[in-house]
Each structure stands twice: as structure tokens, then as C-alpha cells.
Design a protein around this motif. Structure first.
Motif, PDB file in Angstrom:
ATOM      1  N   GLU A 197       0.970  -1.093   0.114  1.00 34.64           N
ATOM      2  CA  GLU A 197      -0.073   0.038  -0.148  1.00 34.64           C
ATOM      3  C   GLU A 197       0.914   1.156  -0.062  1.00 34.64           C
ATOM      4  O   GLU A 197       0.717   2.296  -0.804  1.00 34.64           O
ATOM      5  N   GLU A 213      11.828  -8.407   0.094  1.00 35.88           N
ATOM      6  CA  GLU A 213      10.940  -9.262   0.587  1.00 35.88           C
ATOM      7  C   GLU A 213      12.003 -10.474   1.026  1.00 35.88           C
ATOM      8  O   GLU A 213      12.447 -11.196   0.064  1.00 35.88           O
ATOM      9  N   GLY A 281       5.637  -6.424   9.754  1.00 38.19           N
ATOM     10  CA  GLY A 281       4.787  -7.160  10.625  1.00 38.19           C
ATOM     11  C   GLY A 281       4.809  -6.054  11.883  1.00 38.19           C
ATOM     12  O   GLY A 281       5.446  -5.111  12.066  1.00 38.19           O
ATOM     13  N   MET A 328      -4.371  -9.118  12.403  1.00 39.74           N
ATOM     14  CA  MET A 328      -4.401  -7.972  12.756  1.00 39.74           C
ATOM     15  C   MET A 328      -5.064  -6.977  11.924  1.00 39.74           C
ATOM     16  O   MET A 328      -4.459  -6.347  10.951  1.00 39.74           O
ATOM     17  N   VAL A 359      -8.538  -7.324   2.567  1.00 38.34           N
ATOM     18  CA  VAL A 359      -8.340  -6.404   1.719  1.00 38.34           C
ATOM     19  C   VAL A 359      -7.179  -5.522   1.500  1.00 38.34           C
ATOM     20  O   VAL A 359      -6.452  -5.147   2.571  1.00 38.34           O
TER      21      VAL A 359
HETATM   22  P1  NAI Z   1       2.737  -8.014   7.033  1.00 41.43           P
HETATM   23  O1  NAI Z   1       2.758  -9.473   7.990  1.00 41.43           O
HETATM   24  O2  NAI Z   1       1.257  -8.015   5.935  1.00 41.43           O
HETATM   25  O3  NAI Z   1       4.229  -8.392   5.890  1.00 41.43           O
HETATM   26  C1  NAI Z   1       5.283  -8.362   6.469  1.00 41.43           C
HETATM   27  C2  NAI Z   1       6.139  -8.716   5.345  1.00 41.43           C
HETATM   28  O4  NAI Z   1       7.496  -8.461   5.644  1.00 41.43           O
HETATM   29  C3  NAI Z   1       5.993 -10.453   5.013  1.00 41.43           C
HETATM   30  O5  NAI Z   1       5.792 -10.543   3.750  1.00 41.43           O
HETATM   31  C4  NAI Z   1       7.275 -10.888   5.383  1.00 41.43           C
HETATM   32  O6  NAI Z   1       7.698 -12.186   4.861  1.00 41.43           O
HETATM   33  C5  NAI Z   1       8.317  -9.843   5.360  1.00 41.43           C
HETATM   34  N1  NAI Z   1       9.573  -9.729   6.126  1.00 41.43           N
HETATM   35  C6  NAI Z   1       9.333 -10.212   7.546  1.00 41.43           C
HETATM   36  N2  NAI Z   1      10.822 -10.011   8.096  1.00 41.43           N
HETATM   37  C7  NAI Z   1      11.581  -9.383   6.954  1.00 41.43           C
HETATM   38  C8  NAI Z   1      12.827  -9.075   6.765  1.00 41.43           C
HETATM   39  N3  NAI Z   1      13.620  -9.074   7.948  1.00 41.43           N
HETATM   40  N4  NAI Z   1      13.311  -8.627   5.490  1.00 41.43           N
HETATM   41  C9  NAI Z   1      12.483  -8.679   4.618  1.00 41.43           C
HETATM   42  N5  NAI Z   1      11.203  -9.096   4.465  1.00 41.43           N
HETATM   43  C10 NAI Z   1      10.602  -9.560   5.970  1.00 41.43           C
HETATM   44  O7  NAI Z   1       3.291  -6.703   7.757  1.00 41.43           O
HETATM   45  P2  NAI Z   1       2.846  -5.336   7.596  1.00 41.43           P
HETATM   46  O8  NAI Z   1       3.017  -5.070   6.045  1.00 41.43           O
HETATM   47  O9  NAI Z   1       4.013  -4.691   8.539  1.00 41.43           O
HETATM   48  O10 NAI Z   1       1.613  -5.126   8.157  1.00 41.43           O
HETATM   49  C11 NAI Z   1       1.262  -5.557   9.177  1.00 41.43           C
HETATM   50  C12 NAI Z   1      -0.413  -5.800   9.466  1.00 41.43           C
HETATM   51  O11 NAI Z   1      -0.884  -4.803   9.487  1.00 41.43           O
HETATM   52  C13 NAI Z   1      -0.946  -6.606   8.495  1.00 41.43           C
HETATM   53  O12 NAI Z   1      -0.354  -8.053   8.716  1.00 41.43           O
HETATM   54  C14 NAI Z   1      -2.053  -6.502   8.679  1.00 41.43           C
HETATM   55  O13 NAI Z   1      -2.575  -7.303   9.499  1.00 41.43           O
HETATM   56  C15 NAI Z   1      -2.231  -4.776   9.024  1.00 41.43           C
HETATM   57  N6  NAI Z   1      -2.709  -3.933   7.818  1.00 41.43           N
HETATM   58  C16 NAI Z   1      -3.598  -4.318   7.234  1.00 41.43           C
HETATM   59  C17 NAI Z   1      -3.888  -3.483   5.980  1.00 41.43           C
HETATM   60  C18 NAI Z   1      -5.131  -3.756   5.247  1.00 41.43           C
HETATM   61  O14 NAI Z   1      -6.071  -4.539   5.771  1.00 41.43           O
HETATM   62  N7  NAI Z   1      -5.267  -3.432   4.072  1.00 41.43           N
HETATM   63  C19 NAI Z   1      -3.088  -2.382   5.555  1.00 41.43           C
HETATM   64  C20 NAI Z   1      -1.928  -2.407   6.124  1.00 41.43           C
HETATM   65  C21 NAI Z   1      -1.505  -3.058   7.399  1.00 41.43           C
END
Ligand code: NAI
Ligand code: FAD
Length: 475
Positions: A197, A213, A281, A328, A359
Motif C-alpha cells: 500500500e 522481501e 509485521g 491484525m 483487503v
Molecule cells: P505483513 O505481515 O503484512 O507483511 C510483512 C512482510 O515482511 C512479510 O511478507 C514478511 O515475509 C516480510 N518480512 C519479515 N521480516 C523480513 C525481513 N527481515 N526482511 C524482509 N522481509 C521481511 O506486515 P505489515 O505489512 O507490516 O503489516 C502489518 C499488519 O497490519 C498486516 O499484517 C495487517 O494485519 C495490517 N494491515 C492491514 C492492512 C489492510 O487490511 N489493508 C493495511 C496495512 C496493514
């Protein structure tokens, strides 16, 4: 003297504020404590979601999408745009105003529902006959006691080891939503929801965006066919996504950052950028809550341990949202909040984890509910699949956005819908039909036999349901 309440909610995010309102509707005397401060130090209800999450990210996604359309898509419609520019300060001010409207809206709802609001940090003091005593450290210090306590303290961004957030160069979601000028080069670590996003926002505005990633697969939790289609679209847009990388040292200086990483072939690489957003995350948040004072049990991740009904290790203490297990998501937190308030009232509150929609608000949008094809294969369940591309949908053609598809997965024997997966225009809205259908245990044929308005994107949903029985009408 401690003020006595039936229910005290700690945290005023989507989980906490909704729980407080529902408990008040059920006739309880309710208090909600939240410590979030706006720029002037005043309260800003709504938590991560409203202040530095769902709402401001969607505001920026909208602004940047308008900008991209004006620069690219409008020409096809015969609309000429000359001298196109972006005023980032104004875009951010609009976003802040959208946030404020939501903050104020929740404060109004608290007044309407007679929820007593306390601005400050809530921490457990002790358990007594009257309930749990909680200290509120705000402008003044107060003590309140709740017969029931609902903990809804949310989560915080997880930093990269060795690269703490400075919100100048190394940004969490907070800093990522406040960047004052379009960075020439931007890196994101983590191609999850926030990575895609926020990467989309700044790419649309002109940044050269690279996403690093760790995992070898793109969007592993998403149905593979849908993730592949989305990746194709992001590649075409110029979002550079490198999978299977290992991020090493991050050097941050006056003129930006240098990120060392090994690529999927194991070769050492270096990436120089102006800003880095870390989106790897989030961590459950119990900072300052003082759970030890009452013996509230946490797990090894720091999440509050709860059962299926959000009951913690302590009687009459409940926990919901990002601070407990499960996805989350704001709407998951809200559903848990309502269910807990109803359980406190002796009702049978229920959250169906199988029908929580996801979404991702990129372009194309990605949305799904239920099981993916890879999950069904792994579980050995016999299923039928049906897909329908937006390319064959009249409304999508008229919109000028025919990327993507709708996909249905249904039980091979009973035709019950097991999962619905979408990538394409406005699928954030289309997914609700699939959620309703699954809640009512509908079959694919049920959707296929329902009249859908023409021309509408929802006809792609009907056609994908028809495709399960190999009888699409328009493809
Ligand atoms: P995420 O869990 O969606 O993605 C984290 C990504 O980082 C994963 O693909 C993981 O493999 C990668 N990763 C982890 N450690 C890493 C490293 N050391 N080096 C490279 N890649 C690594 O977490 P994100 O994007 O931080 O979002 C957190 C949470 O917030 C989401 O899981 C979601 O629950 C919520 N969220 C929801 C949204 C929505 O509903 N549209 C929008 C934004 C966040
Ligand atoms: P939070 O919203 O984190 O709220 C917790 C509140 O408790 C905060 O106000 C905090 O200050 C307060 N608090 C904490 N400790 C104390 C204490 N001791 N005393 C008093 N107050 C305290 N989810 C979606 O469903 N859709 C999206 O589009 C979406 N987009 C997102 C975009 C971004 C950039 C991020 C970071 C997240 C996004 N999320 C989205 C996830 C969503 O924001 C969270 O799932 C949701 O906010 C969790 O709600 P919550 O009530 O559990 O916690």
C-alpha cells in the motif's frame, strides 16, 4: 477514591471504542481510557487505525490514485491535463483532516452513548473485591475500577534488527504517512500489506520504489493465482519487488541510506535510497499496561493469552484486537469488541474467523475470504474452481480498468462456497457479497442464480459463480 465502572476498556482503537459503545448500549456504566495524543497534545480517539493506519493510508492512496489517473488514465477519456503537479503538503493536510473527522466522530459517539473517556495511559494497579483498579496517567492522575476490564491496547511496528525507527530516514507506518516531499528513491523492507500500500502511494507520486522481501513467494497468504495476477500488475507499474532477499546492514546518513542485502541467488547487493519504510509485521502492545501487577498472562510474542472467547488468564479480564492472536485487522478487532461486550451481558457474542475478509487497497485491489486453493489442496478437500476475468465485464471496460478476476472455490460435492478471491477494480466492496454468502453457507449456484445489476462489477462475481459449474454466459 477510585471511580467505579461496570466495564473499563483500555485502548480507544477500533477494538476498544466499539467494545465501549456496545457495552454502553447494553446498559453498562462504561469508561474508556486512551493515551493517543494529537499534534496539540489533545486526545485523538481511534488508535492506530484512525491515526496512523487504515484511515490515513486510504486517504493517501486515494490522493495518489487521483494523481496517477490525471497523469495517465485521463488522456484515454479525452481529458487533457496540463501542468499537473502534486502539492504534498496539501495532500498531507487533507489526510490529517480526514483523520481528525474520524477522531471527532468517535468522541461524539462516546458522548452520545455516555461512555466516560479518560485521556492518559492506563495501567493495572491491583485486583480487589470491587474489580480491577487501574491508574490513568494523563494530565492529572486518576484511579478507576472496573468490574470487567477489556484490554484493547493494539500493536506497534516491528523494527528491523540493528535499524531502529528514526522516522526521518528509517520509517515505520507512522513516518511513512508523513513524508514531506516525494522521495526520489524509496525502499521498503517487507512486501506485505503495508509494503504494497505505501509503496503504491509513493510510486504513483513519482518515487522509484524497491521492495525487499525475505520470502521467496509473493503474498504467500493470498491465493496463488490471484497473487500471480497482482504481481504482474505491480511489475507493469514499475514497482520493483525483489523476493527471497536477506537484508543486512542499513547505514543511515545525512544524504539518505545504504542498504546491504543478498539477493535470491545469494549475491551481495547494495541499494542507495532517500528513505526506507520498514513493514515487516507488528508486535502486540502492552507497554505501560503493567500486566504483572495482576498476573495477566502473555505469550512468548508478548500477546495477551486469550481463549476463543477473548477471556484472559484472569476472571472478568478480556482482551481483543491486535494485542491478541489472530489477524491484525480493524474489523476483526471490532467484531471481538462487540462479542465481548455481549458476553459480559450474558449473551452469546460470536466471531466467525472463517469469514473475516482481507483487503489490500492497492491498484488493482486484492480481496479474499475463506480458504485459498493451496489450502484446499493441502487439506485434501475435493473442490471445484470457477474464475471470471474483468476483461469480459462491461462496467470494467467502461471504467477503463479490466485488470484481474474473481475466483470461486466450492466444495466438489455440496457446492458450498469455501473461498472467494478477487483482484481488480473495487474488489474491496465486491468481497462483502462473498462474506454474506459464506455466512449463510450459500452454494456457488445460489450466487449464480441471483440477479446482479447491469452493468456492474458485481456481475463478475455472479459469472465466477457460474464458472464453477462451467457455464459462464459472457466468457
Ligand atoms: P505483513 O505481515 O503484512 O507483511 C510483512 C512482510 O515482511 C512479510 O511478507 C514478511 O515475509 C516480510 N518480512 C519479515 N521480516 C523480513 C525481513 N527481515 N526482511 C524482509 N522481509 C521481511 O506486515 P505489515 O505489512 O507490516 O503489516 C502489518 C499488519 O497490519 C498486516 O499484517 C495487517 O494485519 C495490517 N494491515 C492491514 C492492512 C489492510 O487490511 N489493508 C493495511 C496495512 C496493514
Ligand atoms: P489500535 O488501533 O492499535 O488501538 C490501540 C489504542 O490503545 C491506541 O490508541 C493506543 O494509544 C492505546 N493504548 C495502548 N496502550 C494503552 C494504555 N496502556 N493506556 C491507554 N491507552 C493505550 N486494518 C484493516 O482492517 N484495514 C486496513 O485498511 C488497515 N490498514 C492499516 C494500515 C496501516 C499503515 C497499519 C499500521 C495498520 C492497518 N490496519 C488495517 C490494521 C489496523 O490498524 C489494526 O488491526 C487495528 O488498529 C487494531 O485495532 P486495536 O483496537 O486492536 O488497536
Amino acid at each position: 477514591m477510585s471511580k467505579q465502572f461496570d466495564v473499563v476498556v483500555i485502548g480507544g482503537g477500533p477494538g476498544g471504542y466499539v467494545a465501549a459503545i456496545r457495552a454502553a448500549q447494553l446498559g453498562f456504566n462504561v469508561a474508556c481510557i486512551d493515551e493517543w495524543k494529537n499534534a496539540k497534545g489533545g486526545p485523538a480517539l481511534g488508535g492506530t487505525c484512525t491515526n496512523i493506519g487504515c484511515i490515513p493510508s486510504k486517504a493517501l492512496l486515494q490522493s495518489s490514485e487521483h494523481y496517477e489517473h490525471a497523469g495517465h488514465a485521463f488522456a484515454d477519456h479525452g481529458i487533457k491535463v496540463e501542468g499537473l503537479g502534486i502539492d504534498v503538503a496539501k495532500m498531507l493536510a487533507r489526510k490529517d483532516n480526514v483523520v481528525k473527522q474520524n477522531n471527532d466522530g468517535i468522541a461524539y459517539l462516546f458522548k452520545k452513548n455516555k461512555v466516560a473517556f479518560f485521556h492518559g495511559r492506563g495501567s493495572f494497579v491491583k485486583a480487589s473485591e470491587a474489580g480491577y483498579e487501574i491508574k490513568v496517567a494523563g494530565a492529572a492522575e486518576e484511579s478507576i475500577t472496573g468490574k470487567h476490564v477489556i484490554v484493547a491496547t493494539g500493536s506497534n511496528a516491528r523494527p528491523l534488527p540493528g535499524a531502529p525507527f528514526d522516522e526521518e530516514n528509517i520509517l515505520s507506518n507512522d513516518g511513512a504517512l508523513r513524508v514531506g516531499a516525494v522521495p526520489k528513491k524509496l525502499a521498503l523492507v517487507g512486501s506485505g500489506v503495508i509494503g504494497l500500500e505505501m509503496g503504491s502511494v509513493w510510486r504513483r507520486l513519482g518515487s522509484e520504489v524497491t521492495v525487499l522481501e525475505a520470502l521467496p513467494t509473493f503474498l504467500g497468504a493470498v491465493d496463488e493465482q490471484i497473487a500471480k495476477e497482482a504481481k504482474k500488475a505491480f511489475d507493469k507499474q514499475g514497482l520493483k519487488i525483489h523476493l527471497g532477499v536477506n537484508v543486512g546492514e542499513v547505514k543511515s546518513g545525512k544524504n539518505g541510506l545504504s542498504i546491504a542485502y543478498t539477493d535470491s541467488k545469494g549475491e551481495a547487493q547494495k541499494l542507495d535510497v532517500d528513505k526506507l519504510i520498514v513493514s515487516i509485521g507488528r508486535i502486540p502492545n502492552t507497554i505501560g499496561l503493567n500486566p504483572e501487577a495482576v498476573g495477566l498472562q502473555l505469550d512468548e510474542r508478548g500477546a495477551i493469552v486469550v481463549d476463543d472467547e477473548c477471556k484472559t488468564s484472569l476472571p472478568n479480564v478480556w482482551a481483543i484486537g491486535d494485542v491478541v492472536r489472530g489477524p491484525m485487522l480493524a474489523h476483526k478487532a471490532e467484531e471481538e469488541g462487540v462479542a465481548v461486550a455481549e458476553r459480559i451481558a450474558g449473551q452469546h457474542g460470536h466471531v466467525n474467523f472463517n469469514t473475516i475478509p482481507w483487503v489490500i487497497y492497492t491498484s488493482p485491489e486484492i480481496a479474499w475470504v475463506g480458504q485459498t486453493e493451496q489450502q484446499l489442496k493441502a487439506s485434501g478437500r475435493a473442490y471445484k474452481a470457477g474464475t471470471f476475468p474483468f476483461l469480459a465485464n462491461g462496467r470494467a471496460r467502461a471504467l477503463g480498468d479490466t485488470t484481474g478476476m474473481v475466483k470461486f472455490l466450492a466444495d466438489a460435492a455440496t457446492d458450498e462456497i469455501l473461498g472467494v478471491h478477487m483482484v481488480g477494480p473495487m474488489v474491496s466492496e465486491l468481497i462483502s457479497e462473498a462474506v454474506v454468502a459464506m455466512e449463510f453457507k450459500a452454494s456457488a449456484e445460489d450466487i449464480a442464480r441471483i440477479c446482479h445489476a447491469h452493468p456492474s462489477l458485481s456481475e463478475a462475481t455472479k459469472e465466477a459463480a457460474l464458472a464453477v459449474d462451467k457455464r459462464t454466459l459472457n466468457f
